[in-house]
Write a protein that holds these residues in place. Sequence first.
Motif, PDB file in Angstrom:
ATOM      1  N   LEU A  40      41.027  49.914  44.400  1.00 43.29           N
ATOM      2  CA  LEU A  40      40.302  50.715  44.443  1.00 43.29           C
ATOM      3  C   LEU A  40      38.579  50.170  44.820  1.00 43.29           C
ATOM      4  N   GLU A  44      37.299  50.506  47.744  1.00 47.53           N
ATOM      5  CA  GLU A  44      37.634  52.035  47.411  1.00 47.53           C
ATOM      6  C   GLU A  44      38.657  53.263  48.365  1.00 47.53           C
ATOM      7  N   SER A  71      41.459  58.594  41.242  1.00 47.08           N
ATOM      8  CA  SER A  71      41.100  58.858  41.946  1.00 47.08           C
ATOM      9  C   SER A  71      41.557  60.124  43.125  1.00 47.08           C
ATOM     10  N   TYR A  84      41.598  57.516  47.335  1.00 45.09           N
ATOM     11  CA  TYR A  84      39.941  56.915  47.529  1.00 45.09           C
ATOM     12  C   TYR A  84      38.933  57.725  46.111  1.00 45.09           C
ATOM     13  N   ARG A  85      38.506  56.111  45.998  1.00 45.85           N
ATOM     14  CA  ARG A  85      37.762  56.566  44.894  1.00 45.85           C
ATOM     15  C   ARG A  85      36.532  54.959  45.044  1.00 45.85           C
TER      16      ARG A  85
END
Length: 98
Positions: A40, A44, A71, A84-85
Motif C-alpha cells: 500500500l 496505494e 486503509s 486503497y491507502r
Amino acid sequence: MLTTKQRTVLKSKASVIAPVFQIGKQGITDNVIKEINDALKARELIKISVLKNADFTAKEIIAELAEMTDSEPVQAIGNKIVLYRLSDKKGIKHVLED
C-alpha cells in the motif's frame, strides 16, 4: 472515507491490476499485514486474492484487513479484495482530489 465517485474511480483502476497477495488457510498473519502495508505504501491501490481453501470469504475479511492496515476498503467481489491507502508518493491520489 471515500465518496461514491472516488470508489468508482478506484474500482475502475483496480479492474486492470493483478493481485499482489494471496490469503489462504493460514489467514491474516503478521507477515501478511506487513507485506500489505508495504504494498500500500508503494502502490496505494492493491488487489488481494482469497484462496478457496481459506476459512473465510473476501467479504468477511475486507473490513478487518482495512482496519489492520489503516486503509480504505474499496471492493470485495468474488474472491478478490481491493484496498486503497493514500501514500506520500505521487500516485493515483491526484485522481481522488476534488
